[in-house]
Design a protein around this motif. Sequence first.
Motif, PDB file in Angstrom:
ATOM      1  N   ASP A 168       0.832  -1.191   0.000  1.00  0.00           N
ATOM      2  CA  ASP A 168       0.000   0.000   0.000  1.00  0.00           C
ATOM      3  C   ASP A 168       0.876   1.254   0.000  1.00  0.00           C
ATOM      4  O   ASP A 168       1.896   1.304   0.700  1.00  0.00           O
ATOM      5  CB  ASP A 168      -0.906  -0.012   1.234  1.00  0.00           C
ATOM      6  N   ARG A 169       0.460   2.242  -0.765  1.00  0.00           N
ATOM      7  CA  ARG A 169       1.203   3.514  -0.818  1.00  0.00           C
ATOM      8  C   ARG A 169       1.273   4.182   0.550  1.00  0.00           C
ATOM      9  O   ARG A 169       2.210   4.903   0.845  1.00  0.00           O
ATOM     10  CB  ARG A 169       0.532   4.468  -1.797  1.00  0.00           C
ATOM     11  N   ALA A 170       0.270   3.942   1.384  1.00  0.00           N
ATOM     12  CA  ALA A 170       0.205   4.585   2.700  1.00  0.00           C
ATOM     13  C   ALA A 170       1.332   4.128   3.629  1.00  0.00           C
ATOM     14  O   ALA A 170       1.581   4.762   4.650  1.00  0.00           O
ATOM     15  CB  ALA A 170      -1.145   4.297   3.351  1.00  0.00           C
ATOM     16  N   LEU A 171       2.018   3.048   3.282  1.00  0.00           N
ATOM     17  CA  LEU A 171       3.117   2.554   4.117  1.00  0.00           C
ATOM     18  C   LEU A 171       4.358   3.434   4.018  1.00  0.00           C
ATOM     19  O   LEU A 171       5.299   3.266   4.787  1.00  0.00           O
ATOM     20  CB  LEU A 171       3.476   1.112   3.736  1.00  0.00           C
TER      21      LEU A 171
ATOM     22  N   ARG B 236       7.824  -0.381  -4.394  1.00  0.00           N
ATOM     23  CA  ARG B 236       6.751  -1.168  -3.779  1.00  0.00           C
ATOM     24  C   ARG B 236       6.764  -2.603  -4.302  1.00  0.00           C
ATOM     25  O   ARG B 236       6.702  -2.836  -5.497  1.00  0.00           O
ATOM     26  CB  ARG B 236       5.401  -0.507  -4.032  1.00  0.00           C
ATOM     27  N   HIS B 237       6.843  -3.552  -3.379  1.00  0.00           N
ATOM     28  CA  HIS B 237       6.898  -4.977  -3.697  1.00  0.00           C
ATOM     29  C   HIS B 237       5.506  -5.596  -3.713  1.00  0.00           C
ATOM     30  O   HIS B 237       4.582  -5.071  -3.112  1.00  0.00           O
ATOM     31  CB  HIS B 237       7.731  -5.717  -2.636  1.00  0.00           C
ATOM     32  N   LEU B 238       5.395  -6.753  -4.358  1.00  0.00           N
ATOM     33  CA  LEU B 238       4.159  -7.515  -4.295  1.00  0.00           C
ATOM     34  C   LEU B 238       3.953  -8.012  -2.871  1.00  0.00           C
ATOM     35  O   LEU B 238       4.914  -8.386  -2.189  1.00  0.00           O
ATOM     36  CB  LEU B 238       4.208  -8.722  -5.231  1.00  0.00           C
ATOM     37  N   VAL B 239       2.713  -8.031  -2.439  1.00  0.00           N
ATOM     38  CA  VAL B 239       2.354  -8.638  -1.163  1.00  0.00           C
ATOM     39  C   VAL B 239       1.972 -10.100  -1.454  1.00  0.00           C
ATOM     40  O   VAL B 239       1.910 -10.514  -2.615  1.00  0.00           O
ATOM     41  CB  VAL B 239       1.201  -7.874  -0.478  1.00  0.00           C
TER      42      VAL B 239
END
Length: 156
Positions: free
Chosen positions: A13-16, A23-26
């Motif tokens: 999430d961008r909010a992190l 940003r990596h895959l979850v």
Amino acid sequence: MLLYLVRHATAQDRALGVPDPSRHLVDKGIKQSQKLAEFCKKQQLKPQMLLTSPLVRAEQTALLLHQHADWPEPQKQAWLIIETLAEVQLKALTDLMAQGVESVCCVGHEPDISALLALLLNTDAGHFFIKKASITALELTPDQAVLLWSLPVALL
């Protein structure tokens, strides 16, 4: 040329506060990519080239397609990064056609995939919203594009 457009799978999430390019895959995104790869393998979809945005989430999606669907090694392409004009992407695809490439998969981002689809199909980008880990197939000729199908990962 047969063109597959894949939107990257679900990422952090961008909010992190993680910088967007990193940003990596979850876990959900990894599972989505594997499901997409299984579908492609079962349907015997195998592009001649696998091109990806250089952003981590797209690269990871492409790598999972390579590993689980036995697709070619992913190649990073700057013209697949977010906010690249659809006309620039079309020029790159036209160049590939001219080189004799018969099939290619591009792993990228929204809203760019919708903008490219709109340009190819001579319509408004507002008509499309490609969900994460979805695949869309088109037949491209120098004169036209024909939408063959578009499937969200939830239907695979």
